[in-house]
Write an enzyme that holds these catalytic residues in place. Structure first.
Site, PDB file in Angstrom:
ATOM      1  N   GLU A   1       3.089   0.276  14.817  1.00  0.00           N
ATOM      2  CA  GLU A   1       3.352   1.655  14.409  1.00  0.00           C
ATOM      3  C   GLU A   1       4.193   2.434  15.417  1.00  0.00           C
ATOM      4  OE1 GLU A   1       0.259   0.066  11.940  1.00  0.00           O
ATOM      5  OE2 GLU A   1       0.439   0.174  14.135  1.00  0.00           O
TER       6      GLU A   1
ATOM      7  N   SER B   1       0.815  -1.216   0.000  1.00  0.00           N
ATOM      8  CA  SER B   1       0.000   0.000   0.000  1.00  0.00           C
ATOM      9  C   SER B   1       0.844   1.259   0.000  1.00  0.00           C
ATOM     10  CB  SER B   1      -0.944   0.001   1.205  1.00  0.00           C
ATOM     11  OG  SER B   1      -0.215  -0.050   2.415  1.00  0.00           O
TER      12      SER B   1
END
Length: 317
Positions: A63, A42
Protein backbone atom coordinates in the site's frame (compact mmCIF):
# COMPACT_ATOMS: atom_id res chain seq x y z
CA UNK A 1 -30.59 -4.52 21.29
CA UNK A 2 -31.95 -3.04 18.06
CA UNK A 3 -30.66 -4.69 14.91
CA UNK A 4 -29.87 -3.06 11.59
CA UNK A 5 -32.47 -3.58 8.88
CA UNK A 6 -31.81 -6.49 6.48
CA UNK A 7 -30.65 -5.80 2.95
CA UNK A 8 -33.55 -5.25 0.56
CA UNK A 9 -33.78 -5.90 -3.16
CA UNK A 10 -33.69 -2.21 -4.10
CA UNK A 11 -30.47 -1.60 -2.16
CA UNK A 12 -27.36 -1.00 -4.29
CA UNK A 13 -23.66 -1.73 -3.87
CA UNK A 14 -21.95 1.65 -4.35
CA UNK A 15 -18.80 -0.09 -5.59
CA UNK A 16 -20.65 -0.88 -8.81
CA UNK A 17 -21.42 2.80 -9.34
CA UNK A 18 -17.80 3.74 -8.65
CA UNK A 19 -16.38 1.18 -11.08
CA UNK A 20 -18.83 1.92 -13.90
CA UNK A 21 -18.23 5.65 -13.56
CA UNK A 22 -14.45 5.34 -13.60
CA UNK A 23 -14.57 3.14 -16.68
CA UNK A 24 -16.80 5.65 -18.47
CA UNK A 25 -14.57 8.57 -17.49
CA UNK A 26 -11.47 6.72 -18.69
CA UNK A 27 -13.05 6.54 -22.13
CA UNK A 28 -13.26 10.32 -22.14
CA UNK A 29 -9.91 11.15 -20.53
CA UNK A 30 -6.79 9.14 -21.33
CA UNK A 31 -5.01 10.60 -18.30
CA UNK A 32 -7.12 8.51 -15.92
CA UNK A 33 -5.22 5.57 -14.41
CA UNK A 34 -6.25 2.99 -11.80
CA UNK A 35 -3.67 1.99 -9.18
CA UNK A 36 -4.50 -0.95 -6.91
CA UNK A 37 -2.93 -3.22 -4.28
CA UNK A 38 -3.82 -6.60 -5.72
CA UNK A 39 -7.49 -5.70 -5.23
CA UNK A 40 -8.88 -5.74 -8.76
CA UNK A 41 -11.79 -7.91 -7.65
CA UNK A 42 -12.80 -6.19 -4.41
CA UNK A 43 -12.34 -2.80 -6.04
CA UNK A 44 -14.70 -3.95 -8.82
CA UNK A 45 -12.10 -2.96 -11.43
CA UNK A 46 -12.20 -6.11 -13.56
CA UNK A 47 -13.96 -4.30 -16.40
CA UNK A 48 -11.56 -1.36 -16.20
CA UNK A 49 -8.52 -3.64 -16.27
CA UNK A 50 -9.87 -5.47 -19.31
CA UNK A 51 -10.73 -2.27 -21.17
CA UNK A 52 -7.59 -0.39 -20.18
CA UNK A 53 -4.82 -2.87 -19.30
CA UNK A 54 -2.13 -0.27 -19.97
CA UNK A 55 -3.76 2.09 -17.51
CA UNK A 56 -4.14 -0.43 -14.69
CA UNK A 57 -1.23 -0.57 -12.24
CA UNK A 58 -1.32 -3.47 -9.78
CA UNK A 59 1.51 -3.05 -7.27
CA UNK A 60 0.59 -6.13 -5.22
CA UNK A 61 0.13 -6.03 -1.46
CA UNK A 62 2.23 -2.89 -1.00
CA UNK A 63 0.00 0.00 0.00
CA UNK A 64 2.82 2.48 0.70
CA UNK A 65 4.22 1.82 -2.76
CA UNK A 66 0.74 2.11 -4.24
CA UNK A 67 0.22 5.65 -2.89
CA UNK A 68 3.74 6.65 -3.90
CA UNK A 69 3.13 5.38 -7.43
CA UNK A 70 -0.10 7.36 -7.53
CA UNK A 71 1.74 10.52 -6.48
CA UNK A 72 4.37 9.92 -9.15
CA UNK A 73 1.75 9.44 -11.83
CA UNK A 74 0.02 12.64 -10.75
CA UNK A 75 3.34 14.48 -10.91
CA UNK A 76 3.65 13.20 -14.47
CA UNK A 77 0.30 14.63 -15.51
CA UNK A 78 -1.91 11.59 -15.02
CA UNK A 79 -5.12 11.47 -12.95
CA UNK A 80 -4.60 8.41 -10.73
CA UNK A 81 -7.44 6.77 -8.81
CA UNK A 82 -5.72 4.79 -6.05
CA UNK A 83 -8.09 2.10 -4.84
CA UNK A 84 -7.77 -0.34 -1.95
CA UNK A 85 -9.56 -1.55 1.15
CA UNK A 86 -9.96 1.55 3.30
CA UNK A 87 -8.40 -0.08 6.36
CA UNK A 88 -5.11 -0.73 4.55
CA UNK A 89 -5.10 2.35 2.33
CA UNK A 90 -5.51 4.83 5.19
CA UNK A 91 -3.65 3.01 7.96
CA UNK A 92 -0.72 1.30 6.29
CA UNK A 93 -0.03 4.13 3.85
CA UNK A 94 -0.93 7.09 6.07
CA UNK A 95 2.62 8.50 5.96
CA UNK A 96 2.61 8.43 2.16
CA UNK A 97 -0.85 10.02 2.08
CA UNK A 98 0.40 12.75 4.40
CA UNK A 99 3.75 13.45 2.71
CA UNK A 100 3.32 12.40 -0.93
CA UNK A 101 -0.30 13.46 -1.44
CA UNK A 102 -1.52 16.05 1.08
CA UNK A 103 1.73 17.92 1.80
CA UNK A 104 2.78 17.82 -1.83
CA UNK A 105 -0.71 18.74 -3.00
CA UNK A 106 -0.65 16.17 -5.80
CA UNK A 107 -3.74 15.43 -7.85
CA UNK A 108 -4.31 11.94 -6.42
CA UNK A 109 -7.76 10.43 -5.92
CA UNK A 110 -7.80 7.97 -3.02
CA UNK A 111 -10.70 5.51 -2.98
CA UNK A 112 -11.21 3.62 0.27
CA UNK A 113 -13.18 0.46 -0.49
CA UNK A 114 -15.24 -1.66 1.93
CA UNK A 115 -15.02 1.06 4.54
CA UNK A 116 -16.37 1.19 8.07
CA UNK A 117 -17.17 -2.25 9.47
CA UNK A 118 -18.05 -3.79 6.09
CA UNK A 119 -15.51 -6.58 6.77
CA UNK A 120 -17.39 -7.33 9.99
CA UNK A 121 -16.44 -10.96 10.54
CA UNK A 122 -12.74 -10.28 9.84
CA UNK A 123 -12.48 -8.19 12.99
CA UNK A 124 -10.83 -4.96 14.06
CA UNK A 125 -7.79 -5.39 11.80
CA UNK A 126 -10.07 -5.07 8.78
CA UNK A 127 -12.50 -2.49 10.13
CA UNK A 128 -11.86 1.05 8.93
CA UNK A 129 -13.50 3.32 11.48
CA UNK A 130 -10.56 5.65 12.12
CA UNK A 131 -10.04 6.83 8.53
CA UNK A 132 -12.19 9.97 8.71
CA UNK A 133 -10.44 11.16 11.87
CA UNK A 134 -7.00 10.61 10.32
CA UNK A 135 -7.69 12.25 6.98
CA UNK A 136 -9.61 15.23 8.38
CA UNK A 137 -6.32 16.43 9.84
CA UNK A 138 -4.79 16.65 6.37
CA UNK A 139 -6.65 19.79 5.39
CA UNK A 140 -5.69 19.71 1.72
CA UNK A 141 -7.65 16.50 1.11
CA UNK A 142 -11.34 16.74 0.30
CA UNK A 143 -12.98 13.88 2.24
CA UNK A 144 -16.24 12.58 0.74
CA UNK A 145 -18.51 9.87 2.16
CA UNK A 146 -21.26 9.16 -0.41
CA UNK A 147 -24.64 8.08 0.91
CA UNK A 148 -25.89 6.16 -2.12
CA UNK A 149 -25.02 5.02 -5.64
CA UNK A 150 -26.03 8.31 -7.27
CA UNK A 151 -23.83 10.31 -4.92
CA UNK A 152 -20.96 7.87 -5.45
CA UNK A 153 -21.11 8.42 -9.20
CA UNK A 154 -21.26 12.19 -8.78
CA UNK A 155 -18.35 12.19 -6.34
CA UNK A 156 -16.15 10.19 -8.73
CA UNK A 157 -17.05 12.50 -11.61
CA UNK A 158 -16.30 15.57 -9.53
CA UNK A 159 -13.00 14.13 -8.29
CA UNK A 160 -11.88 13.41 -11.87
CA UNK A 161 -12.23 17.06 -12.88
CA UNK A 162 -11.10 18.57 -9.58
CA UNK A 163 -7.46 19.60 -9.34
CA UNK A 164 -6.24 18.40 -5.96
CA UNK A 165 -6.21 15.40 -3.60
CA UNK A 166 -9.52 13.70 -2.80
CA UNK A 167 -10.55 10.76 -0.61
CA UNK A 168 -13.80 8.96 -1.49
CA UNK A 169 -15.09 6.43 1.04
CA UNK A 170 -16.97 3.59 -0.68
CA UNK A 171 -18.79 0.91 1.27
CA UNK A 172 -19.61 -2.59 0.11
CA UNK A 173 -22.77 -2.48 2.24
CA UNK A 174 -25.79 -2.02 -0.07
CA UNK A 175 -27.87 1.11 0.53
CA UNK A 176 -31.06 2.55 -1.03
CA UNK A 177 -31.19 5.68 -3.14
CA UNK A 178 -32.12 8.71 -1.06
CA UNK A 179 -35.53 10.14 -1.86
CA UNK A 180 -34.41 13.71 -2.51
CA UNK A 181 -35.69 15.62 -5.51
CA UNK A 182 -33.61 17.89 -7.77
CA UNK A 183 -30.29 16.71 -6.37
CA UNK A 184 -27.06 18.48 -7.22
CA UNK A 185 -23.74 17.23 -5.87
CA UNK A 186 -21.68 20.05 -4.39
CA UNK A 187 -18.64 19.18 -2.26
CA UNK A 188 -18.72 21.05 1.01
CA UNK A 189 -22.51 21.42 0.87
CA UNK A 190 -24.89 19.28 2.94
CA UNK A 191 -28.19 17.98 1.59
CA UNK A 192 -31.44 18.38 3.50
CA UNK A 193 -33.00 14.91 3.55
CA UNK A 194 -35.79 15.79 6.00
CA UNK A 195 -36.89 19.23 7.21
CA UNK A 196 -37.40 19.85 10.93
CA UNK A 197 -36.78 22.26 13.77
CA UNK A 198 -36.96 20.25 17.02
CA UNK A 199 -33.61 18.50 16.55
CA UNK A 200 -31.09 17.91 13.78
CA UNK A 201 -29.61 14.54 12.81
CA UNK A 202 -26.41 14.92 10.79
CA UNK A 203 -25.32 11.73 9.05
CA UNK A 204 -23.02 10.51 6.30
CA UNK A 205 -22.54 7.42 4.17
CA UNK A 206 -24.42 4.23 4.98
CA UNK A 207 -26.24 5.78 7.95
CA UNK A 208 -28.12 8.54 6.11
CA UNK A 209 -31.07 6.38 5.09
CA UNK A 210 -31.28 5.07 8.66
CA UNK A 211 -31.40 8.65 9.96
CA UNK A 212 -34.17 9.48 7.49
CA UNK A 213 -36.19 6.48 8.67
CA UNK A 214 -35.65 7.58 12.28
CA UNK A 215 -36.96 11.05 11.43
CA UNK A 216 -40.08 9.51 9.93
CA UNK A 217 -40.63 7.57 13.15
CA UNK A 218 -40.17 10.71 15.25
CA UNK A 219 -42.56 12.61 13.01
CA UNK A 220 -45.29 10.13 13.90
CA UNK A 221 -44.70 11.15 17.53
CA UNK A 222 -44.92 14.87 16.79
CA UNK A 223 -41.14 15.44 16.85
CA UNK A 224 -39.82 17.40 13.88
CA UNK A 225 -36.31 16.14 13.08
CA UNK A 226 -34.09 17.72 10.44
CA UNK A 227 -31.83 15.22 8.67
CA UNK A 228 -28.70 16.34 6.85
CA UNK A 229 -26.59 14.27 4.50
CA UNK A 230 -23.13 15.62 5.32
CA UNK A 231 -21.34 13.77 2.52
CA UNK A 232 -18.30 16.04 2.67
CA UNK A 233 -16.60 15.68 6.03
CA UNK A 234 -13.73 17.95 4.97
CA UNK A 235 -14.43 20.77 4.32
CA UNK A 236 -17.43 20.81 6.61
CA UNK A 237 -20.57 22.72 5.63
CA UNK A 238 -20.41 25.14 8.56
CA UNK A 239 -23.53 27.04 7.50
CA UNK A 240 -25.55 23.82 7.61
CA UNK A 241 -24.12 22.96 11.04
CA UNK A 242 -25.05 26.44 12.26
CA UNK A 243 -28.63 25.97 11.07
CA UNK A 244 -28.68 22.54 12.73
CA UNK A 245 -27.46 24.01 16.00
CA UNK A 246 -30.34 26.49 15.88
CA UNK A 247 -32.74 23.59 16.52
CA UNK A 248 -31.24 23.29 19.99
CA UNK A 249 -29.90 19.74 19.75
CA UNK A 250 -27.85 17.65 17.31
CA UNK A 251 -27.26 13.93 16.86
CA UNK A 252 -24.44 12.86 14.53
CA UNK A 253 -24.51 9.39 12.96
CA UNK A 254 -21.67 7.69 11.10
CA UNK A 255 -20.17 4.30 10.31
CA UNK A 256 -16.93 5.49 11.84
CA UNK A 257 -15.22 6.32 15.11
CA UNK A 258 -17.14 8.96 17.08
CA UNK A 259 -13.86 10.60 18.06
CA UNK A 260 -12.49 12.79 15.30
CA UNK A 261 -14.82 11.88 12.44
CA UNK A 262 -18.07 13.60 11.48
CA UNK A 263 -19.18 13.75 15.11
CA UNK A 264 -15.87 15.24 16.12
CA UNK A 265 -16.02 17.86 13.37
CA UNK A 266 -19.55 18.92 14.34
CA UNK A 267 -18.72 18.99 18.07
CA UNK A 268 -15.58 21.06 17.44
CA UNK A 269 -17.46 23.63 15.39
CA UNK A 270 -20.43 23.97 17.73
CA UNK A 271 -18.22 24.20 20.83
CA UNK A 272 -16.38 27.15 19.30
CA UNK A 273 -19.24 28.89 17.52
CA UNK A 274 -22.69 27.80 18.72
CA UNK A 275 -22.63 25.69 21.92
CA UNK A 276 -25.41 23.13 21.82
CA UNK A 277 -26.02 19.57 22.97
CA UNK A 278 -24.30 17.17 20.52
CA UNK A 279 -24.76 13.42 20.81
CA UNK A 280 -22.43 11.31 18.66
CA UNK A 281 -23.45 7.89 17.35
CA UNK A 282 -21.00 5.52 15.71
CA UNK A 283 -18.24 3.28 17.00
CA UNK A 284 -15.87 3.90 19.91
CA UNK A 285 -12.73 1.79 20.09
CA UNK A 286 -12.01 -1.61 18.57
CA UNK A 287 -15.11 -3.54 17.61
CA UNK A 288 -15.63 -7.23 18.25
CA UNK A 289 -15.80 -9.71 15.41
CA UNK A 290 -19.33 -10.11 14.10
CA UNK A 291 -21.75 -9.55 11.27
CA UNK A 292 -22.55 -6.07 10.02
CA UNK A 293 -26.07 -6.38 11.41
CA UNK A 294 -24.71 -7.34 14.83
CA UNK A 295 -22.15 -4.53 14.92
CA UNK A 296 -24.62 -1.91 13.73
CA UNK A 297 -27.19 -3.14 16.23
CA UNK A 298 -24.73 -3.08 19.13
CA UNK A 299 -23.95 0.56 18.34
CA UNK A 300 -27.62 1.51 18.03
CA UNK A 301 -27.23 2.29 14.35
CA UNK A 302 -30.80 1.56 13.32
CA UNK A 303 -33.85 3.78 12.82
CA UNK A 304 -35.10 2.75 16.28
CA UNK A 305 -31.72 3.40 17.89
CA UNK A 306 -31.26 6.78 16.25
CA UNK A 307 -34.80 7.84 17.16
CA UNK A 308 -34.19 6.83 20.78
CA UNK A 309 -30.95 8.83 20.90
CA UNK A 310 -32.75 11.85 19.45
CA UNK A 311 -35.39 11.66 22.18
CA UNK A 312 -32.71 11.44 24.90
CA UNK A 313 -30.80 14.35 23.40
CA UNK A 314 -33.89 16.56 23.31
CA UNK A 315 -34.73 15.69 26.92
CA UNK A 316 -31.21 16.42 28.20
CA UNK A 317 -30.45 19.38 25.94
Amino acid sequence: MAQAAPVQKDFKDCRNAWAATLEALAGEDERIVAVVNDSIGSSKLGGFAKAYPDRTVNVGIAEQVMVGVGAGLANGGKVPFVSAAACFLTARALEQIKADVAYSGYNVKLVGQSSGIAYGELGATHHSIEDLAWLRQLGQITVIVPADAWETEQAVRWAARHEGPVFIRVSRMPVPDLDISDRSFQPGRAEIVRAGDDIAVIACGTTVHLAAAAADMLSDEGISARVLNMATVNPLDEAAVSDAAATGAIVTVEEAHVRGGLGGAVAEWTAANHPVRVSRMGFDGFRQTGSIAHLFGAAGLSPEGIAAEARRTIQTG
